[in-house]
Each structure stands twice: as structure tokens, then as C-alpha cells.
Design a protein around this motif. Structure first.
Motif, mmCIF file in Angstrom:
data_model
loop_
_atom_site.group_PDB
_atom_site.id
_atom_site.type_symbol
_atom_site.label_atom_id
_atom_site.label_comp_id
_atom_site.label_asym_id
_atom_site.label_seq_id
_atom_site.Cartn_x
_atom_site.Cartn_y
_atom_site.Cartn_z
ATOM 1 N N ILE A 225 0.863 -1.181 0.000
ATOM 2 C CA ILE A 225 0.000 0.000 0.000
ATOM 3 C C ILE A 225 0.901 1.233 0.000
ATOM 4 N N PRO A 226 0.816 2.056 -1.034
ATOM 5 C CA PRO A 226 1.658 3.258 -1.065
ATOM 6 C C PRO A 226 1.492 4.112 0.186
ATOM 7 N N ALA A 227 2.572 4.689 0.641
ATOM 8 C CA ALA A 227 2.568 5.418 1.906
ATOM 9 C C ALA A 227 1.664 6.638 1.890
ATOM 10 N N PHE A 228 1.380 7.199 0.716
ATOM 11 C CA PHE A 228 0.538 8.391 0.682
ATOM 12 C C PHE A 228 -0.956 8.061 0.719
ATOM 13 N N TYR A 229 -1.323 6.803 0.524
ATOM 14 C CA TYR A 229 -2.743 6.436 0.476
ATOM 15 C C TYR A 229 -3.528 6.842 1.729
ATOM 16 N N PRO A 230 -3.010 6.616 2.935
ATOM 17 C CA PRO A 230 -3.802 6.966 4.122
ATOM 18 C C PRO A 230 -4.151 8.444 4.228
ATOM 19 N N HIS A 231 -3.475 9.298 3.482
ATOM 20 C CA HIS A 231 -3.755 10.736 3.527
ATOM 21 C C HIS A 231 -4.873 11.144 2.564
ATOM 22 N N MET A 232 -5.204 10.292 1.598
ATOM 23 C CA MET A 232 -6.138 10.691 0.554
ATOM 24 C C MET A 232 -7.580 10.740 1.059
ATOM 25 N N GLY A 233 -8.022 9.681 1.731
ATOM 26 C CA GLY A 233 -9.399 9.646 2.220
ATOM 27 C C GLY A 233 -9.741 10.821 3.121
ATOM 28 N N PRO A 234 -8.953 11.076 4.170
ATOM 29 C CA PRO A 234 -9.253 12.228 5.032
ATOM 30 C C PRO A 234 -9.269 13.558 4.286
ATOM 31 N N THR A 235 -8.378 13.712 3.309
ATOM 32 C CA THR A 235 -8.379 14.943 2.516
ATOM 33 C C THR A 235 -9.668 15.072 1.726
ATOM 34 N N ASN A 236 -10.103 13.982 1.121
ATOM 35 C CA ASN A 236 -11.323 14.018 0.322
ATOM 36 C C ASN A 236 -12.577 14.179 1.172
ATOM 37 N N ILE A 237 -12.528 13.781 2.412
ATOM 38 C CA ILE A 237 -13.656 13.996 3.326
ATOM 39 C C ILE A 237 -13.718 15.466 3.741
ATOM 40 N N ALA A 238 -12.555 16.018 4.091
ATOM 41 C CA ALA A 238 -12.521 17.370 4.651
ATOM 42 C C ALA A 238 -12.773 18.444 3.610
ATOM 43 N N THR A 289 5.360 9.038 -15.952
ATOM 44 C CA THR A 289 3.945 9.062 -15.601
ATOM 45 C C THR A 289 3.680 8.758 -14.133
ATOM 46 N N ASP A 290 4.595 8.051 -13.477
ATOM 47 C CA ASP A 290 4.394 7.694 -12.072
ATOM 48 C C ASP A 290 5.288 8.493 -11.135
ATOM 49 N N PHE A 291 5.792 9.621 -11.604
ATOM 50 C CA PHE A 291 6.671 10.449 -10.767
ATOM 51 C C PHE A 291 6.007 10.834 -9.452
ATOM 52 N N GLY A 292 4.771 11.334 -9.518
ATOM 53 C CA GLY A 292 4.086 11.779 -8.310
ATOM 54 C C GLY A 292 3.882 10.652 -7.319
ATOM 55 N N SER A 293 3.501 9.479 -7.813
ATOM 56 C CA SER A 293 3.251 8.348 -6.923
ATOM 57 C C SER A 293 4.499 7.933 -6.170
ATOM 58 N N TRP A 294 5.639 7.856 -6.877
ATOM 59 C CA TRP A 294 6.863 7.459 -6.187
ATOM 60 C C TRP A 294 7.328 8.522 -5.204
ATOM 61 N N THR A 295 7.136 9.788 -5.543
ATOM 62 C CA THR A 295 7.513 10.848 -4.605
ATOM 63 C C THR A 295 6.662 10.759 -3.339
ATOM 64 N N GLY A 296 5.360 10.562 -3.517
ATOM 65 C CA GLY A 296 4.480 10.448 -2.363
ATOM 66 C C GLY A 296 4.716 9.211 -1.534
ATOM 67 N N TRP A 297 5.223 8.156 -2.169
ATOM 68 C CA TRP A 297 5.471 6.896 -1.468
ATOM 69 C C TRP A 297 6.786 6.933 -0.691
ATOM 70 N N LEU A 298 7.823 7.539 -1.260
ATOM 71 C CA LEU A 298 9.164 7.411 -0.705
ATOM 72 C C LEU A 298 9.578 8.538 0.225
ATOM 73 N N LEU A 299 9.011 9.728 0.055
ATOM 74 C CA LEU A 299 9.417 10.870 0.877
ATOM 75 C C LEU A 299 8.346 11.188 1.915
ATOM 76 N N PRO A 300 8.704 11.847 3.000
ATOM 77 C CA PRO A 300 7.721 12.183 4.034
ATOM 78 C C PRO A 300 6.561 12.990 3.444
ATOM 79 N N TYR A 301 5.359 12.538 3.691
ATOM 80 C CA TYR A 301 4.199 13.183 3.078
ATOM 81 C C TYR A 301 4.050 14.621 3.590
ATOM 82 N N GLY A 302 3.930 15.538 2.656
ATOM 83 C CA GLY A 302 3.723 16.937 3.005
ATOM 84 C C GLY A 302 4.982 17.737 3.209
ATOM 85 N N ALA A 303 6.151 17.104 3.128
ATOM 86 C CA ALA A 303 7.403 17.853 3.302
ATOM 87 C C ALA A 303 7.575 18.851 2.161
#
Length: 445
Positions: A225-238, A289-303
Motif C-alpha cells: 500500500i503506497p505510503a501516501f494512500y492513508p492521507h487521501m481519504g481524510p483529505t477528500n472527506i474534509a 507518468t508515475d513520478f508523483g506516486s513514487w515521490t508520495g510513497w518514498l518521501l515524508p508526506y507533506g514535506a
């Protein structure tokens, strides 16, 4: 009726624009929704509905803002209950009937609890179903993205949802959001749309005899599970802020000394340019095409991020991909490294890599996904999945005094790994233009 599809390859997702008699229905749009509205304008279509099938785990939604900009009606699953105005979609309660077009919500939990598919009816006849992350082409949406504790329950709900959709007329078009390349699907077959009849005949998950067998199949082999996934649902709710600007300031090397302590530098240049010299401490994620996904997966989210690019490189595309997953803090871009690019590694093609592998003291690092490693394991290689290389560090079995031969599927992930290895004191050699599969074939000859 006309249906326009928009693939977002790096996310493995499809957005749809359905038009009928001058009215449009936009389904599961990503945050950079301007491209969808431009297509609607070109068709001289008034956007009537924006439909969301679920609270997305893999991207930040553009649905609310697209609806606000156009005056379209934002329709979301009734159980989603986001913190903004919308029309709740209740099971089998039809929405709209203008010019013969109506949408029938079908509650299809499993990928998420609130997940809702939308059956499109033209003059009362069902013609297409937007299945989101429920029934997919030869597959189904994953039930484990909300955590292992709920995975079995959601898998069983998914079984019932798939069979609910399979009961639609055979000629109904199946238009899923998730597909090949998405981490929200349990498998990939290279096709993105289908029909209900084709899935009834050929989807292996629909052929499983019981709910128990279905749940066991979906949960048999855990997927990352990509590391950025847990941040998506709460963002889409808020609620999602407007899309950020895709232009950022040009920075100098002197500016880097004033960056916040938590800022990260991402080098988006092609791998051969990076190999000749990069800023120590930067992460080399080649723009693709997957640049954003790898950045969100490998680096601290929101840095905060600073990009390193070649002059004329498509920095706007990089910023767009980052924004699709909510990474808006791009401080600027550096395009002139001068003599500061001191960290280097080697990039070679398959023939040279084979010669290096055949040396008696060769050490190989395989950074592919678990599923790829299960399919083909390279004898003698050390395997560490790329995100685990970042989270757990370099395997202890590797000797920093000898070159580390790094391979993946094409050289893309191996280049990312090489930037980490170089900073850790290793001498990586990246296999480019080929991967472990081709390497194994060469070695077997």
C-alpha cells in the motif's frame, strides 16, 4: 450517448465524461480537472452531474471544485458524508431524468464501505455502469486499503457487490475507475473497459463458488500500500483546496541553504544526466507518468519540496502529478547545478550489466515489487522492495567496497535506489533499458 475516457497512467485510473443531448456527466475526476472541463467545452456540453463513486484512496479528488466551477450537481455516496455540500446518492434512487438521461446509484461496498456504482439509463434503458473500484476488468477493487482489521469484512461485501453488478444486462458497458497500473486493483490485464457479459463469462473472481473462496482469493497475497494512500481519504472527506499553480520560482544553489530543515530535494532529470552528477542528499525520481506516486510513497508526506530539472524540462507536469496526491508545497526549481553536483553513479545497458553480474565477486540488488519477485527471482541477488529500501535502509549483506549492481524492471526504480545508495557510501551500477526478466534470460543462455 458519447463517452470520453481520460487515463491518468501514473495512478492507473480513468475519468469519464458521458454526454447525451448536450448534457454531461463527469465521473471520478482527479484534482487537475481543467482538462475535463476543456473537453466538455469543446463538445459544447453543459456539465449536469459530477459523480464520485467513493472517497478515493489513491488521489485527491477534483469533483467538488469541478462542480463548483461549473454549477454541476455533485453526487456522492450517501454514506460518505463529506464535510461539504453535495447530493447524497441512495441505493436505487434515480437521479435526474432530463432529455432521457438518468443515473441510478447502486450501493456496492467492498473497496470502501460507502462505495457506490452508477448505472446510466437512456430513455429508461440501462446502457453503462460506472463501477469505480468495485467490479473491474477481470478483477476487483482491493478490500484492504482501510487496514487489515476490516479487510475480510470488506472482501465479503465486495463478493456480494460484484454479483450485484453481474446481474445487470449483459450488454451494459462496464466503465471502472481503477485499472492496469493502479494499486487499488487486485490484478491487471491491460484493458480498462468491458461489458457485464464479458465479465460474467471471463472474470475469474465471479467464477469463485463461495464468499469464503472469494475472500480467501483476494487476501491470499497481500499487496503493498503506497505510503501516501492513508492521507487521501481524510483529505477528500474534509474538502480539497483549489489546484495550485503549476509554475514555481527558479532557485539558485545559494537559495538551498535557506530551505526549511524538513525540505527535500527531488531530482527529476533523466537517469543518465543524474548519474553524471547530482546534489548529495537529493532523491532521483526521473520524471515519468508515475513520478508523483513514487515521490508520495518514498518521501515524508507533506514535506516541502525543491525540484532539480534540466532547462526546458516539463516542471508543470511534475507539479501537477504532485498536486494530484495533495503535495502542494513545491518551493521552487533548480536548473543550474554548476559544480555542486558531486554525487555520481553508473548507468549501463544489458550487455555490460551481464558481464558485471558474471564477475565472481558481483553483488546484485533487486528493488522490484513483491509480485515481480515472486514471478522471477534472480539467483544470488539481494531483494529489497524500493520503499522498504527507503524505510529500512540498505541490506546488511551488501559490501560498500564493491559495486552494487541494481536492477528493477526498466532502470527507473533502480535509479531511485542508486541515489540512496550513493549517499550511503555505496557504488551503484544501474541496469537501464531492461530489467530482471531480460537479465535472467541472458544469464540462462
Amino acid at each position: 450517448m458519447d463517452i470520453t475516457t481520460f487515463r491518468t497512467p501514473g495512478l492507473g485510473d480513468t475519468t469519464y465524461l458521458l454526454t447525451h443531448n448536450g448534457r454531461g456527466v463527469l465521473v471520478d475526476p482527479q484534482r487537475d480537472f481543467a482538462r475535463f472541463l476543456e473537453a466538455a467545452a469543446e463538445k459544447n456540453v453543459e456539465l449536469r452531474f459530477v459523480l464520485e463513486t467513493h472517497l478515493h484512496n489513491d488521489y485527491v479528488s477534483g469533483g467538488p471544485e469541478a462542480a463548483r466551477r461549473t454549477g454541476a450537481e455533485l453526487v456522492m455516496p450517501a454514506a460518505a458524508a463529506p464535510a461539504y455540500r453535495h447530493t447524497p446518492a441512495f441505493h436505487l434512487e434515480d437521479i435526474g431524468a432530463e432529455d432521457g438521461l438518468s443515473v441510478r446509484p447502486i450501493h456496492t461496498p467492498g473497496h470502501t464501505p460507502e462505495h457506490t456504482s452508477y448505472l446510466v439509463l437512456i430513455d429508461g434503458e440501462p446502457v453503462a455502469v460506472f463501477s469505480g473500484g468495485s467490479l473491474l476488468v477481470a478483477s476487483a477493487g482491493r478490500p484492504d486499503l482501510l487496514g487489515p482489521a476490516r479487510a475480510d469484512t470488506l472482501a465479503r461485501l465486495q463478493h456480494r457487490s460484484l454479483h450485484r453488478l453481474a446481474g445487470l444486462p449483459r450488454d451494459v458497458l462496464l466503465l471502472p475507475t481503477h485499472g492496469e497500473g493502479s494499486f487499488c486493483t487486485t490484478s491487471g490485464v491491460g484493458r480498462f473497459t468491458s461489458t457485464i457479459g464479458d465479465e460474467v463469462d471471463g472474470n475469474p473472481l465471479l467464477a469463485l463458488p463461495t464468499e469464503d473462496a472469494f475472500a480467501a482469493q483476494l487476501m491470499a497475497t497481500p499487496l503493498p500500500i503506497p505510503a501516501f494512500y492513508p492521507h487521501m481519504g481524510p483529505t477528500n472527506i474534509a474538502g480539497v483546496p483549489p489546484m495550485p499553480a503549476t509554475s514555481v520560482p527558479a532557485l539558485t544553489l545559494a537559495d538551498l541553504a535557506t530551505l526549511p530543515d524538513d525540505a527535500r530535494i527531488v531530482d527529476i532529470r533523466p537517469r543518465h544526466a543524474v548519474a553524471k552528477g547530482r546534489l548529495p542528499g537529493s532523491t532521483a525520481i526521473e520524471l515519468g507518468t508515475d513520478f508523483g506516486s513514487w515521490t508520495g510513497w518514498l518521501l515524508p508526506y507533506g514535506a516541502p519540496l525543491v525540484l532539480v530539472a534540466e532547462p526546458g524540462q516539463d516542471v508543470a507536469e511534475a507539479i501537477t502529478q504532485l498536486a494530484q496526491i495533495g503535495l502542494d508545497a513545491v518551493l521552487g526549481v533548480v536548473t543550474d547545478l554548476d559544480a555542486a553536483a558531486t554525487a555520481t553513479f553508473e548507468v549501463v545497458e544489458l550487455d555490460m550489466f551481464v558481464k558485471l553480474v558474471q564477475q565472481p565477486d558481483a553483488q546484485i540488488l533487486d528493488v522490484r515489487m513483491p509480485s515481480e519477485h515472486r514471478e522471477i527471482a534472480l539467483p544470488g541477488a539481494v531483494w529489497r522492495f524500493l520503499p522498504e529500501l527507503f524505510s529500512e535502509g540498505v541490506p546488511t549483506g551488501l559490501d560498500s567496497s564493491r559495486p552494487v549492481l541494481v536492477a528493477c524492471g526498466s532502470g527507473r526504480r533502480a535509479t531511485i535506489a542508486a541515489s540512496l545508495l550513493t549517499d550511503a557510501g555505496y557504488r551503484p551500477v544501474v541496469l537501464s533499458g531492461a530489467g530482471v526478466a531480460e537479465l535472467a534470460q541472458q544469464l540462462a543462455r
